[in-house]
Structure formats: structure tokens, C-alpha cells
Write a protein that holds these residues in place. Structure first.
Motif, PDB file in Angstrom:
ATOM      1  N   MET A 168       0.809  -1.214   0.000  1.00  0.00           N
ATOM      2  CA  MET A 168       0.000   0.000   0.000  1.00  0.00           C
ATOM      3  C   MET A 168       0.842   1.263   0.000  1.00  0.00           C
ATOM      4  O   MET A 168       0.335   2.358   0.155  1.00  0.00           O
ATOM      5  N   ARG A 169       2.164   1.106  -0.109  1.00  0.00           N
ATOM      6  CA  ARG A 169       3.036   2.274   0.016  1.00  0.00           C
ATOM      7  C   ARG A 169       3.074   3.084  -1.279  1.00  0.00           C
ATOM      8  O   ARG A 169       4.113   3.255  -1.902  1.00  0.00           O
ATOM      9  N   TYR A 170       1.910   3.563  -1.678  1.00  0.00           N
ATOM     10  CA  TYR A 170       1.813   4.319  -2.923  1.00  0.00           C
ATOM     11  C   TYR A 170       0.962   5.569  -2.693  1.00  0.00           C
ATOM     12  O   TYR A 170       0.092   5.606  -1.821  1.00  0.00           O
ATOM     13  N   MET A 171       1.220   6.586  -3.484  1.00  0.00           N
ATOM     14  CA  MET A 171       0.415   7.800  -3.410  1.00  0.00           C
ATOM     15  C   MET A 171      -1.027   7.519  -3.832  1.00  0.00           C
ATOM     16  O   MET A 171      -1.957   8.160  -3.340  1.00  0.00           O
ATOM     17  N   ALA A 172      -1.209   6.555  -4.738  1.00  0.00           N
ATOM     18  CA  ALA A 172      -2.546   6.287  -5.268  1.00  0.00           C
ATOM     19  C   ALA A 172      -3.501   5.873  -4.161  1.00  0.00           C
ATOM     20  O   ALA A 172      -4.672   6.299  -4.141  1.00  0.00           O
ATOM     21  N   THR A 173      -3.054   5.037  -3.221  1.00  0.00           N
ATOM     22  CA  THR A 173      -3.938   4.592  -2.146  1.00  0.00           C
ATOM     23  C   THR A 173      -4.253   5.750  -1.201  1.00  0.00           C
ATOM     24  O   THR A 173      -5.373   5.860  -0.690  1.00  0.00           O
ATOM     25  N   TYR A 174      -3.272   6.612  -0.949  1.00  0.00           N
ATOM     26  CA  TYR A 174      -3.497   7.783  -0.104  1.00  0.00           C
ATOM     27  C   TYR A 174      -4.509   8.714  -0.767  1.00  0.00           C
ATOM     28  O   TYR A 174      -5.469   9.170  -0.133  1.00  0.00           O
ATOM     29  N   ASP A 175      -4.302   8.976  -2.053  1.00  0.00           N
ATOM     30  CA  ASP A 175      -5.219   9.861  -2.780  1.00  0.00           C
ATOM     31  C   ASP A 175      -6.610   9.249  -2.908  1.00  0.00           C
ATOM     32  O   ASP A 175      -7.616   9.973  -2.950  1.00  0.00           O
ATOM     33  N   LEU A 176      -6.687   7.909  -2.976  1.00  0.00           N
ATOM     34  CA  LEU A 176      -7.985   7.245  -3.050  1.00  0.00           C
ATOM     35  C   LEU A 176      -8.783   7.491  -1.771  1.00  0.00           C
ATOM     36  O   LEU A 176      -9.983   7.796  -1.826  1.00  0.00           O
ATOM     37  N   MET A 177      -8.125   7.358  -0.619  1.00  0.00           N
ATOM     38  CA  MET A 177      -8.801   7.629   0.651  1.00  0.00           C
ATOM     39  C   MET A 177      -9.268   9.075   0.726  1.00  0.00           C
ATOM     40  O   MET A 177     -10.385   9.363   1.172  1.00  0.00           O
ATOM     41  N   GLU A 178      -8.416   9.991   0.302  1.00  0.00           N
ATOM     42  CA  GLU A 178      -8.781  11.408   0.324  1.00  0.00           C
ATOM     43  C   GLU A 178      -9.934  11.681  -0.651  1.00  0.00           C
ATOM     44  O   GLU A 178     -10.821  12.500  -0.370  1.00  0.00           O
ATOM     45  N   THR A 179      -9.945  10.982  -1.768  1.00  0.00           N
ATOM     46  CA  THR A 179     -11.026  11.139  -2.739  1.00  0.00           C
ATOM     47  C   THR A 179     -12.357  10.669  -2.156  1.00  0.00           C
ATOM     48  O   THR A 179     -13.395  11.323  -2.320  1.00  0.00           O
ATOM     49  N   ILE A 180     -12.329   9.532  -1.461  1.00  0.00           N
ATOM     50  CA  ILE A 180     -13.537   9.003  -0.820  1.00  0.00           C
ATOM     51  C   ILE A 180     -14.037   9.974   0.239  1.00  0.00           C
ATOM     52  O   ILE A 180     -15.236  10.267   0.328  1.00  0.00           O
ATOM     53  N   ARG A 181     -13.118  10.502   1.040  1.00  0.00           N
ATOM     54  CA  ARG A 181     -13.500  11.469   2.077  1.00  0.00           C
ATOM     55  C   ARG A 181     -14.106  12.714   1.441  1.00  0.00           C
ATOM     56  O   ARG A 181     -15.166  13.197   1.869  1.00  0.00           O
ATOM     57  N   ASN A 182     -13.449  13.220   0.415  1.00  0.00           N
ATOM     58  CA  ASN A 182     -13.906  14.440  -0.253  1.00  0.00           C
ATOM     59  C   ASN A 182     -15.266  14.226  -0.913  1.00  0.00           C
ATOM     60  O   ASN A 182     -16.136  15.112  -0.896  1.00  0.00           O
ATOM     61  N   THR A 183     -15.470  13.041  -1.488  1.00  0.00           N
ATOM     62  CA  THR A 183     -16.746  12.728  -2.136  1.00  0.00           C
ATOM     63  C   THR A 183     -17.881  12.692  -1.124  1.00  0.00           C
ATOM     64  O   THR A 183     -18.981  13.211  -1.370  1.00  0.00           O
ATOM     65  N   ASN A 184     -17.639  12.071   0.023  1.00  0.00           N
ATOM     66  CA  ASN A 184     -18.670  12.013   1.065  1.00  0.00           C
ATOM     67  C   ASN A 184     -18.993  13.399   1.610  1.00  0.00           C
ATOM     68  O   ASN A 184     -20.157  13.699   1.911  1.00  0.00           O
ATOM     69  N   GLN A 185     -17.968  14.241   1.741  1.00  0.00           N
ATOM     70  CA  GLN A 185     -18.218  15.620   2.172  1.00  0.00           C
ATOM     71  C   GLN A 185     -19.091  16.338   1.147  1.00  0.00           C
ATOM     72  O   GLN A 185     -20.030  17.070   1.505  1.00  0.00           O
ATOM     73  N   TRP A 186     -18.783  16.137  -0.127  1.00  0.00           N
ATOM     74  CA  TRP A 186     -19.564  16.763  -1.203  1.00  0.00           C
ATOM     75  C   TRP A 186     -21.003  16.240  -1.230  1.00  0.00           C
ATOM     76  O   TRP A 186     -21.954  17.012  -1.388  1.00  0.00           O
ATOM     77  N   LEU A 187     -21.178  14.922  -1.031  1.00  0.00           N
ATOM     78  CA  LEU A 187     -22.525  14.347  -1.007  1.00  0.00           C
ATOM     79  C   LEU A 187     -23.336  14.931   0.148  1.00  0.00           C
ATOM     80  O   LEU A 187     -24.526  15.227   0.001  1.00  0.00           O
TER      81      LEU A 187
ATOM     82  N   GLU B 106       4.047  -2.621   7.946  1.00  0.00           N
ATOM     83  CA  GLU B 106       4.556  -1.685   6.943  1.00  0.00           C
ATOM     84  C   GLU B 106       3.760  -1.779   5.650  1.00  0.00           C
ATOM     85  O   GLU B 106       3.487  -0.775   4.993  1.00  0.00           O
ATOM     86  N   GLU B 107       3.360  -2.994   5.310  1.00  0.00           N
ATOM     87  CA  GLU B 107       2.636  -3.195   4.054  1.00  0.00           C
ATOM     88  C   GLU B 107       1.191  -2.715   4.153  1.00  0.00           C
ATOM     89  O   GLU B 107       0.647  -2.124   3.215  1.00  0.00           O
ATOM     90  N   ILE B 108       0.557  -2.926   5.316  1.00  0.00           N
ATOM     91  CA  ILE B 108      -0.864  -2.629   5.463  1.00  0.00           C
ATOM     92  C   ILE B 108      -1.110  -1.176   5.861  1.00  0.00           C
ATOM     93  O   ILE B 108      -2.054  -0.538   5.380  1.00  0.00           O
ATOM     94  N   MET B 109      -0.265  -0.650   6.753  1.00  0.00           N
ATOM     95  CA  MET B 109      -0.545   0.644   7.374  1.00  0.00           C
ATOM     96  C   MET B 109       0.138   1.848   6.712  1.00  0.00           C
ATOM     97  O   MET B 109      -0.335   2.976   6.860  1.00  0.00           O
ATOM     98  N   ILE B 110       1.234   1.630   6.018  1.00  0.00           N
ATOM     99  CA  ILE B 110       2.050   2.759   5.558  1.00  0.00           C
ATOM    100  C   ILE B 110       1.713   3.138   4.114  1.00  0.00           C
ATOM    101  O   ILE B 110       1.597   2.283   3.241  1.00  0.00           O
ATOM    102  N   GLN B 111       1.558   4.445   3.882  1.00  0.00           N
ATOM    103  CA  GLN B 111       1.293   4.977   2.547  1.00  0.00           C
ATOM    104  C   GLN B 111       2.146   6.223   2.317  1.00  0.00           C
ATOM    105  O   GLN B 111       2.737   6.755   3.253  1.00  0.00           O
ATOM    106  N   ARG B 112       2.189   6.659   1.079  1.00  0.00           N
ATOM    107  CA  ARG B 112       2.883   7.911   0.745  1.00  0.00           C
ATOM    108  C   ARG B 112       1.863   9.035   0.596  1.00  0.00           C
ATOM    109  O   ARG B 112       0.817   8.846  -0.011  1.00  0.00           O
ATOM    110  N   VAL B 113       2.196  10.189   1.166  1.00  0.00           N
ATOM    111  CA  VAL B 113       1.306  11.348   1.068  1.00  0.00           C
ATOM    112  C   VAL B 113       1.082  11.696  -0.400  1.00  0.00           C
ATOM    113  O   VAL B 113       2.024  11.715  -1.198  1.00  0.00           O
TER     114      VAL B 113
END
Length: 425
Positions: A1-20, A232-239
């Protein structure tokens, strides 16, 4: 999970729910719908209001919002914050009360770096301010710290505390809450050898995992059950690209929050369902009990990956503090070298995070400290939050801590110093 894509995906989900939520709120409040006597629109508006506020709070650092302090002159004095020492990963913050005589008790409150901001201790700060010249460690959100600032692990954390204590001087009394308790103990021991004159006068450790294995909890069991590779694999991501810390390895606040909520999913589900009902019936308020709690609880910060991983590996798995084998910058820190700093531990019988037995282990490690400078208190019926910010803290623990500080200050209790600014309001 150490990728920016997973971090941005979580932020996208959060942002979408705020918008909804914002969309539902706007639609439910549309004036034309008032012509139609249908409660569904009121519920839509209520759901939208609660949902928007919930997901928006996840990325906002709460304000301190400290109320005025009443001084011995009978007047209310406003409280301001002042940065005394500024660092990349955290500042030493001073609560300044202009116009009042400064209390003799100089207290450093060491806040945890465990997913929430230092404002989690707001009620603790409010309770101590009338009786203390108060400072706090204000840790920064890792997502906002550029990669060029370097790493930050538990050794760096310890050295930050060392520098803060050197800045404050030897008349300081330290209160460490939860996670930083073992590292604050280590920082004090480090000073005992390297700079004895900078040691604090007393050290109060509240609900901290000095020896996590002394009384296992779900937290310690999780730490032992998971390998470092799995964590490290499950919990860590890149901003992701949205923040200044783009590319930095972190344990994301949103991921931490999902873990917090999953531990008591039914309780949180009921709390939000009930709040939607209160909003629909017009019974809710901007600063009601629900919003006051969740505005703070939902405000999470990213933790530097190296800090999280080194905490799990060295404090929980290897028990370096518990075994008195902790090292800082290649130098072994001997807790037995503490000989003059009075140490008190505080625990709660219903603490399911740092169970009774974990914190009091600090007293056995202080082999060079006479029994007259050791104290402990176990609060009956108190949970983890209660021993530093709840009813148990206000009614029982706070007075005991202040008495402990006074007994080891070498000065008259509560004697005020000269006002910081007599001309200030």
C-alpha cells in the motif's frame, strides 16, 4: 500500500462524502420543498448536515478555543498561544495569560503523537491553566512536512523533548499523557547523564505503556500478532499530491480513524444516527455534546511512518524501555541514572489502552531514585480518557498531581511570579 494512489484514493472518498453531504444539505434546504409537507426532505437535510460536518472535520486542525482565565485579581484574562521553540515536526507552545501574575508552577504537558492533535488535551489544558504557567508539545501533521525535512522516529522525538526541557530550565514539572510516557522517561534519563542541570523537578506519567507486557490489552496483542513487514505493508502509505508532504511515508490519519471507529462501531453508528434525528427535529446545536466530542475525535493527523514503526517495534515488541535497553543516537539511556527527579504514575482500573501495571513499571526502573521521590495512583473506575481529561481527572487526579508538583518544587505552593504584562488586558 506504500503508494500515493492509495493515499489519494482515501482522500477522494473522504472528499466525495463531504460533497454528497453538502449536496443533500443544499437540496433538503431548497425553499420550494417547503411547499411539500414531506419529512423525507427534513431527514435529507439533516443527513447532509451531519455527513458534511463529519467528513470535513477529518482534515481540519481544531482551534484551541481556550476560555479566559480568572486570576486572583478577580478579572478574566484572555489566553494566547506563543511558539517558544519551532521545529519541523513539532513546536514548544506556551499558553500566555497577559495581565495576571504568573503561577510558580511551570508545567510542560507532553501530548501524544498518536493520531490526534495536541488539542485532544484541551480540557486538560483548561483545568491546569488557572494554577500553572503551562507549556505543551504541539506536534505537526506529517502530511504537511516536506520530505526534505528528513525522518522522525522515537529517538528524534526523545531529542525534541530534551531540547524543550533545556529551553524551559530546571524548575519545570512535566506531565506526559499516554504514548509519550516512556519517551519522556527516557528523555529525563538522557538529561540525567548529559545535562543534569536541565532535568525537570518532577515527572508525572499518565496511562503510558512503560512496560506494555505487564498487563496485555487489545493494543499490545495487536502489536505482537502483526509482524513488522505486515504493518509496513498494510498501514504505511505515501502522502498524495494535495499536501506539502507529498511522497513522505506516513501512517495516514484517515486509516487510523477507521481503526478507532471499528473498535466501537455500534456505539459510533448509534451516535451518528441519533444526531441525524436530533438535527431533523431541530434539537441539535453547533456546539452540542455530539459535535464537541466528534469535532475533536474525527480530526486526525498523519503520523511519520518511521515514528509509528519504531514505536511498535522498540516500545511494544522489543520492550526497550521496559528492559532499560533504549538507545538514542547510539548512546544507551540508563533510567537508573535518574536520582533527583520525583516520579509519579497515574493509572485507571478500566483503562483498556494502557492497563494498570503498564505505567507503574516506571518506578521499578528508577533504581537510583529514593522511595520518597516515587508515587503512584490508581483511579478506581476510570478509563483511559478519564484519567487525563474526564471527571476522574478533574475531581481526583488533578489535585493529586498539583500536590505532587508542590511537594517537589522547593518553593511555596502556588506563589505567583511577576505579571507577564501588567498593562495588557
Amino acid at each position: 500500500m506504500r503508494y500515493m494512489a492509495t493515499y489519494d484514493l482515501m482522500e477522494t472518498i473522504r472528499n466525495t462524502n463531504q460533497w454528497l453531504g453538502a449536496t443533500a444539505l443544499a437540496m433538503g434546504a431548497y425553499p420550494a420543498f417547503s411547499l411539500v409537507p414531506n419529512p423525507a426532505f427534513a431527514w435529507m437535510q439533516a443527513w447532509g448536515e451531519v455527513t458534511e460536518r463529519t467528513f470535513q472535520r477529518m482534515v481540519v486542525k481544531p482551534d484551541w478555543n481556550i476560555p479566559p482565565v480568572t486570576s486572583s485579581d478577580g478579572q478574566d484574562h484572555v489566553v494566547a498561544t506563543e511558539v517558544v521553540v519551532e521545529r519541523n515536526f513539532g513546536d514548544l507552545l506556551h499558553f500566555v495569560v497577559p495581565g495576571r501574575d504568573v503561577p510558580e508552577r511551570k508545567v510542560l504537558l507532553v501530548a501524544p503523537m498518536s493520531g490526534h492533535y495536541a488539542t485532544l488535551l484541551r480540557s486538560t489544558v483548561i483545568s491546569l491553566l488557572p494554577d500553572a504557567d503551562l507549556y505543551i508539545t504541539d506536534w505537526h501533521n506529517a502530511r504537511d512536512i516536506p520530505v526534505s525535512a528528513g525522518k522522525f522516529d522515537i529517538e528524534d522525538y526523545t531529542l525534541y523533548l530534551v531540547d524543550f526541557l533545556r529551553e524551559l530550565g530546571p524548575d519545570t514539572h512535566v506531565i506526559a499523557v499516554c504514548q509519550p510516557a516512556p519517551l519522556t522517561l527516557a528523555a529525563t534519563a538522557y538529561l540525567a547523564e548529559e545535562d543534569p542541570e536541565a532535568q525537570p523537578r518532577s515527572l508525572t506519567l499518565i496511562g503510558g505503556p512503560i512496560d506494555p507486557n505487564a498487563a496485555p490489552t487489545d493494543v499490545t496483542d495487536f502489536g505482537h500478532r502483526m509482524t513488522m513487514g505486515q504493518l509496513e505493508e498494510i498501514m504505511i502509505q505515501r502522502v498524495g499530491f494535495k499536501y506539502p508532504g507529498v511522497g513522505r511515508l506516513v501512517y495516514p490519519g484517515l486509516l487510523q480513524l477507521s481503526s478507532f471507529i471499528s473498535m466501537n462501531a455500534e456505539t459510533h453508528t448509534k451516535a451518528f444516527t441519533d444526531q441525524i434525528g436530533r438535527v431533523a427535529r431541530g434539537e441539535a446545536a453547533d456546539h452540542d455534546k455530539h459535535n464537541k466530542f466528534y469535532d475533536e475525535y474525527l480530526a486526525v493527523m498523519d503520523m511519520p511512518a518511521e515514528f509509528y514503526l519504531s514505536t511498535v517495534e522498540r516500545i511494544f515488541k522489543d520492550g526497550e524501555i521496559a528492559r532499560n535497553e533504549f538507545t538514542v543516537a547510539g548512546k544507551k539511556v540508563d533510567i537508573g541514572k535518574i536520582t533527583t527527579v520525583a516520579v509519579k504514575t497515574v493509572e485507571g482500573t478500566k483503562d483498556d489502552i494502557s492497563a494498570p501495571g503498564q505505567c507503574i513499571a516506571a518506578l521499578d526502573l528508577c533504581t537510583g531514585l529514593p522511595d520518597s521521590k516515587k508515587a503512584s495512583h490508581v483511579e478506581e473506575g476510570a478509563g483511559h480518557y478519564g484519567i487525563f481529561a474526564g471527571k476522574s481527572w478533574r475531581r481526583n487526579i488533578r489535585p493529586l498531581v498539583l500536590d505532587f508538583i508542590d511537594a517537589n518544587s522547593g518553593k511555596k505552593p502556588g506563589k505567583p511570579r511577576k505579571a507577564a504584562n501588567k498593562n495588557a488586558a
